[in-house]
Each structure stands twice: as structure tokens, then as C-alpha cells.
Enzyme design. Sequence first.
Site, short mmCIF file in Angstrom:
data_model
loop_
_atom_site.label_atom_id
_atom_site.label_comp_id
_atom_site.label_asym_id
_atom_site.label_seq_id
_atom_site.Cartn_x
_atom_site.Cartn_y
_atom_site.Cartn_z
N THR A 124 0.87 -1.17 0.00
CA THR A 124 0.00 0.00 0.00
C THR A 124 0.90 1.22 0.00
OG1 THR A 124 -0.16 -0.02 2.42
CG2 THR A 124 -1.90 -1.14 1.19
N ASP A 125 0.56 2.19 -0.80
CA ASP A 125 1.43 3.35 -0.96
C ASP A 125 1.08 4.45 0.03
OD1 ASP A 125 2.93 2.18 -2.95
OD2 ASP A 125 1.61 2.88 -4.55
N LYS A 126 1.72 5.57 -0.13
CA LYS A 126 1.62 6.69 0.82
C LYS A 126 0.17 7.06 1.11
CE LYS A 126 2.89 11.56 1.33
NZ LYS A 126 3.53 12.72 0.67
N VAL A 128 -2.30 5.30 2.19
CA VAL A 128 -3.32 4.26 2.05
C VAL A 128 -3.38 3.42 3.33
CG1 VAL A 128 -4.06 2.25 0.73
CG2 VAL A 128 -3.02 4.20 -0.44
#
Length: 409
Positions: A124-126, A128
Site C-alpha cells: 500500500t502506498d503513501k 493508504v
Amino acid sequence: MAEVEVEAGGKRRRREAGTEAQEPQSPQLQPQAPALDLDQAAPAPGNGLKRAAGGEGGKSPKRKVVLLLVYSGKGYHGMQRNVGSAQFKTIEDELVSALVGAGCIPENHGNDMRKMSFQRSARTDKGVSAAGQIVSLKLWLIDNLVEKVNENLPPSIQILGMRRVTGRFNSKNTCDARTYFYMLPTFALGHKDEGVGPDTFRLSAGGLGRVNKLLGSYKGTHNFHNFTSGKGPRDPSAKRYIMEMFCEAPFVRQGVEFAVLKVKGQSFMMHQIRKMIGLVIAVVRGYAPEAILEQSWGEEKVDVPKAPGLGLVLDTVHFEKYNQRFGNDGVHQALEWTDVEPQRAAFKEDHIYPTIVTTEREEESMANWLNTLPIHDFTATASGIQLTDNHSKKLNDEVDGGSDAGESD
């Protein structure tokens, strides 16, 4: 001379059988740690496992487990740890520190996560969040493990459960499917000409039905090369299977109506979900025709807008095939978490939903993004679309705060 395999201290060793070597005892007669205690699944939070006995040099052997992890992604640069980038704190940075602090892993494992066979089910990216992230790793089964690790974690990151798994289990490769949800203010699902503000808009039953019809068209296998970057129309990896996608009934928070869109698929490419949602929003708001959905799965290049990262949450990771094979073998438990569902729901209510609602109210990320939809040309040709892509990317980055917040397999 034949080789004999001897069980000793939990490890298998081979040696030659001969007159000079004493015949080993029957494995049943050798003192061993109880096999059942080592291989049974961990109990629900509140009942930790005792540290396993045995191993070389008196050290406890590490065991393969999975942890059910929930977290609010705000303030973190994604899930995955980047050793040497201390200024960009991630969820895994917090988790590794807590595992070391609780005495579950040696300190040097934090610098090289391969030593504990660490694997996440999904990146999961920034920004999330996750309400059901699964990580697999090897650690020492100390007493009250879940509680001790949670004591070393911030309230916005918690472990809700633990299970023993097979030695070759890999939380990414063993995963059958992933479910994400996307929480958004429903005014985004109204037609652009309605002119109703965020505080007064309410999604009608007919509007909800139309949204679900559009979302349902994604079901099945389609070519999603237009919903990510770096993949051509004939790239086999661009084909993805969507099991279900729908919008739940709306609800009101802080005076604004929100809805949750859910999507379950085998795997997702970077930004795929956000673009799937972005294109549906473009249709319901009147910027693009319904035919654009089917057109986007063809070989032609289509300008697909990317919805804001705020609101995207990893909800559930599925392991159906593993559960069928090992869930009832008498040693392992199925990787299902009904026993902690109340805690999952409470974490969403306390940490995930409020963050999305408050941030949306303060930053108006959806309203700002909706203002960029007119710059998209849904009739553009492949040769004429590059400028639009670059322009929309710049605007999306400004809306996201420079974040690529998205999902990937």
C-alpha cells in the site's frame, strides 16, 4: 553404507550408519518438544503461545506465522520498508521496531528482513490504510505475543490476530484474491449539472442503481492496460480478473454523505482501482459516455482519470485454496478472522473512517479532483493523448500532494 536420518533437537541430520556409530534410538523414544504445541495455530489476541523449546545452542527456533495487521496510512510513506531512508517512515518500520522491542526477532533481522522470511500480501502506498493486511514471517513464539507487540506500536497500527502456517507459506504468492474499498463523498456521484453542494447532496436510489450497474460491468476478465502505466495493450499481464465490484448504501458523517465502493480481484496493478473508479465517476457526472468502459478494454488508448488516493483501503486478503488444503488438517487453522471481526470494525470506526472524513473536509481532495475532469478528452486518439496525460498527471499530483497513493500486487 546407507544413510540414516536422525531427529535431534527439532532438526534433521544425516550420518552414515556403520559399526563405529551407535544405532540411533527410535524417534518415538527420544525426548522432544510436543509437536502439537509447536504446530497448532496461535489463539486469538489475549492468549499468547509459549516460547518453543529446542534448537541448536539452546536457542528457540523461529516459527512461520501470519499476522493480521490494521493501520491508518496517514503520515506514513506506504507499507514497504526502505532501509536507509529513515526520513520516510513506513508501516513496516513501526512493525519491525515493535517486533524487536517485544523480543520476537533479533535486532539484526530488522536490517535484513529476509532473515525472517518476511512477506506482505499487498503493498500500500503513501497515505493508504488497511483493515486486513496479512504479513508472513518467522519469529519466536513468546508468551502473549500479540499483546506485547501491540504495546510497542502506536494506536494507529495494531495486530489483531496471529496464525501458525506451513513452512513454505508466502502471504503474497499464496493469496487468491484481495478486496479493497474506496470511501468517497457521494456528491462525486452526482451529475455535473445538478449544482448541489457536498453538504446537501444525497444519492438517490436510482443514482445508486446506476453506479452499481456501471461498477458491475468490470466483473470478469478484461484488459486494463489503460488503467495503469507502462503496459501495452498486448501485454498479457494487463489482463486482470475482477470477481465483484459494487457500491454499498450511503451514510452520513460530519454532515456529508459518503459511500463505500468495494472491489474484489485476483490482483491489481498500480493505480488500477483508482482509475476504475475515476472512469465511472466521469460517466455518472456526464463527462464521458457509458461506452467508454468497454472501449477502455480494447487496444485503443483511452484517457482514464485517476481518482484521489484518499479513501482507498486494503480491506481483506483471501486464501481460499490454502484454507481448503490446510485449514482442517488438525494442525493449522484456516486464515479466516471472524473471531476478531468486531475489533476490525471498531478500528475502521476509530481510525480509518474518521481520517478519511476529516481529511476530505479539510483538504477537499475529491472536490479539487472533480475540477480536473473537464481537461480529459475521452474521444482523444493515441497520438493526441500524451499532452492530456501529462497535464492530468500534474493536476493529480497536486491533488494527491505528490502522492502515488494506490494499490499494487
